[in-house]
Design an enzyme around this catalytic site. Structure first.
Site, mmCIF file in Angstrom:
data_model
loop_
_atom_site.group_PDB
_atom_site.id
_atom_site.type_symbol
_atom_site.label_atom_id
_atom_site.label_comp_id
_atom_site.label_asym_id
_atom_site.label_seq_id
_atom_site.Cartn_x
_atom_site.Cartn_y
_atom_site.Cartn_z
ATOM 1 N N PHE A 197 0.860 -1.186 0.000
ATOM 2 C CA PHE A 197 0.000 0.000 0.000
ATOM 3 C C PHE A 197 0.896 1.235 0.000
ATOM 4 C CE2 PHE A 197 -2.964 3.005 2.105
ATOM 5 C CZ PHE A 197 -4.165 2.713 1.465
ATOM 6 N N GLY A 205 3.922 12.424 5.487
ATOM 7 C CA GLY A 205 3.729 11.329 6.425
ATOM 8 C C GLY A 205 2.369 11.463 7.064
ATOM 9 N N ARG A 317 -6.143 0.536 11.062
ATOM 10 C CA ARG A 317 -5.705 0.867 12.419
ATOM 11 C C ARG A 317 -6.158 -0.178 13.433
ATOM 12 N NH1 ARG A 317 -6.894 7.211 11.163
ATOM 13 N NH2 ARG A 317 -4.825 7.613 10.271
ATOM 14 N N GLU A 438 0.607 4.018 10.184
ATOM 15 C CA GLU A 438 -0.848 4.088 9.985
ATOM 16 C C GLU A 438 -1.505 5.106 10.917
ATOM 17 O OE1 GLU A 438 -3.132 0.647 9.099
ATOM 18 O OE2 GLU A 438 -1.384 -0.483 8.397
#
Length: 458
Positions: A197, A205, A317, A438
């Site tokens: 991904f 970021g 998450r 993430e």
């Protein structure tokens, strides 16, 4: 070792089979007593399999009507269906027997053993939610979370490989891929091709949508130019979901998602990062130099990439949170076993001192609290409810607990916790990434606060 995930499929279908049997019995000459017996056990079996999913096609009753999650008898948050329980047992056995003997070697070499990747595919762990028609296991989201947590108890590096592949890559194709792209790619993703991904960049970021990678239309499709950084699974992957801006004048609303095959001309991996933890998990810089892809490699609609990324990362998450609770459980169990069975000071086992027992109890309580957040978020996601805040809280708290518990575990074990002969120090090193990827902990706090403010503002 037999392919255990696919062997669990019949359990996932059991409630439908029993329902059909009940229907058949009621319309046949079978005795009323038999019919009543089947109908009596049906609710328990339906509850056992707990077939909740955010996918509308999988939230159907046997009569074709939408499945109402309010019909499910309330159970403890961490109650597993029979399928999920067996998944936990089988993955735990696989992790102990197959992965554990190679953990230290993979960490030292900073490389995933190809045989581990191959066996993850063989066991069905790379296509847990992928429908059976595409070669997957066709199971529910929580089953994937269970697998991720169990793998992390032994090696968080293998866990994150499976996590990213399932919760980010497979889910994106299932949700936004065309029927043609699903037929083309899902069988490969479920059986032999690792996915990656590609969202983060050197300057994007936490501010993910400041990305600079560009895409432009061509006569036959699209051309991609740019670089991605911190890309998980990049060395093992053959399939990449790439986010690029097709129309910079629209800002983040110009971002689209594309599929790029590793063998495409102009695609390259330029650098493998040397990391503090999860060393066996590859993290690389990925470059795109005039990478031409066909029109069919667009995922979803043009300009909707930012929406897709937000939605998918919310689900991801929960996976990272499960990785952290698994890590915390592994670190705690490793240290607890040592202080209660092996390490002695002043003529008695260290684990028998009250001060040590209190620390062990406090740590385990925090792990259980984190797991409650994780599985609550997973169940809400499956039920089709809003789970964004729950996912953020689960990731935030589980990463904090993982860091605390793995750090304490080193101290409980003394010198044996500090050396690299065992896994104690590795658990701590691996835990640090939980507060970063993430969505950093600060991003999770901001998400939680924003949603709370919205809820409590008049």
């Amino acid at each position: 070792m037999a392919t255990f995930v696919r062997n669990l499929r019949p359990l996932a279908c059991r409630s439908s089979a029993v329902a059909a049997a009940a229907s058949s019995s009621s319309s046949s000459s079978s005795s009323p007593q038999v019919t009543r017996s089947i109908l009596r056990v049906l609710p328990a079996i339906r509850q056992s399999t707990r077939p909740l999913s955010s996918s509308q096609s999988r939230r159907q009753t046997t009569t074709g009507e939408p499945y109402d999650p309010t019909d499910v008898i309330p159970t403890p948050i961490t109650h597993f269906s029979e399928t999920e329980t067996l998944m936990a047992e089988q993955v735990s056995r696989f992790a102990q027997d197959v992965i554990l003997p190679k953990v230290r070697d993979m960490d030292e070499k900073e490389m995933m053993d190809p045989s581990i990747v191959e066996q993850c595919f063989e066991q069905g762990l790379m296509g847990i939610e992928v429908p059976e028609e595409y070669g997957g296991a066709g199971m529910n989201f929580t089953a994937a979370i269970v697998a991720i947590e169990e793998l992390a108890r032994v090696d968080p590096s293998v866990s994150v490989m499976v996590d990213v592949h399932n919760t980010l890559v497979n889910t994106t194709v299932l949700k936004y891929g065309t029927a043609e792209s699903q037929r083309k790619w899902l069988p490969k993703l479920a059986t032999n091709t690792v996915g990656s991904f590609c969202l983060s960049e050197p300057v994007s970021g936490s501010d993910a949508f400041a990305l600079k990678t560009r895409a432009e239309k061509t006569a036959d499709g699209y051309r991609i130019n740019g670089s991605k950084m911190w890309i998980t699974n990049s060395l093992e992957a053959g399939f990449f979901i790439v986010f690029a801006n097709l129309d910079p004048s629209k800002g983040y609303k110009g971002i689209s998602a594309f599929i790029v095959d590793k063998d495409t001309k102009g695609f390259s991996i330029s650098k493998k990062e040397k990391k503090l933890g999860i060393k066996a998990s590859s993290t690389c810089v990925v470059n795109f130099d005039d990478v031409d892809i066909p029109k069919g490699n667009l995922l979803g609609e043009e300009g909707q990439g930012y929406k897709y990324a937000i939605g998918i990362l919310n689900e991801g998450r929960i996976g990272i949170a499960a990785q952290m609770t698994g890590l915390a459980l592994g670190a705690w169990a490793n240290a607890a076993s040592y202080v209660w069975n092996d390490r002695k000071q002043f003529g008695q086992l260290v684990g028998e001192f009250q001060g040590m027992q209190h620390q062990l109890a406090q740590a385990y309580t925090e792990i259980c609290a984190a797991r409650a957040l994780v599985y609550n978020a997973a169940r809400k996601k499956e039920a089709g409810e809003d789970f964004v805040k729950d996912a953020a809280m689960a990731k935030l708290f589980s990463s904090q607990v993982a860091g605390r518990v793995s750090g304490q575990a080193i101290e409980w074990m003394g010198g044996m916790g500090f050396v690299r002969e065992g896994l104690a120090e590795k658990y701590w090193r691996d835990s640090k990434i939980g507060a970063i990827y993430e969505g950093t902990s600060n991003i999770q706090l901001q998400t939680i606060a924003r949603l709370l403010q919205k809820e409590y503002t008049h």
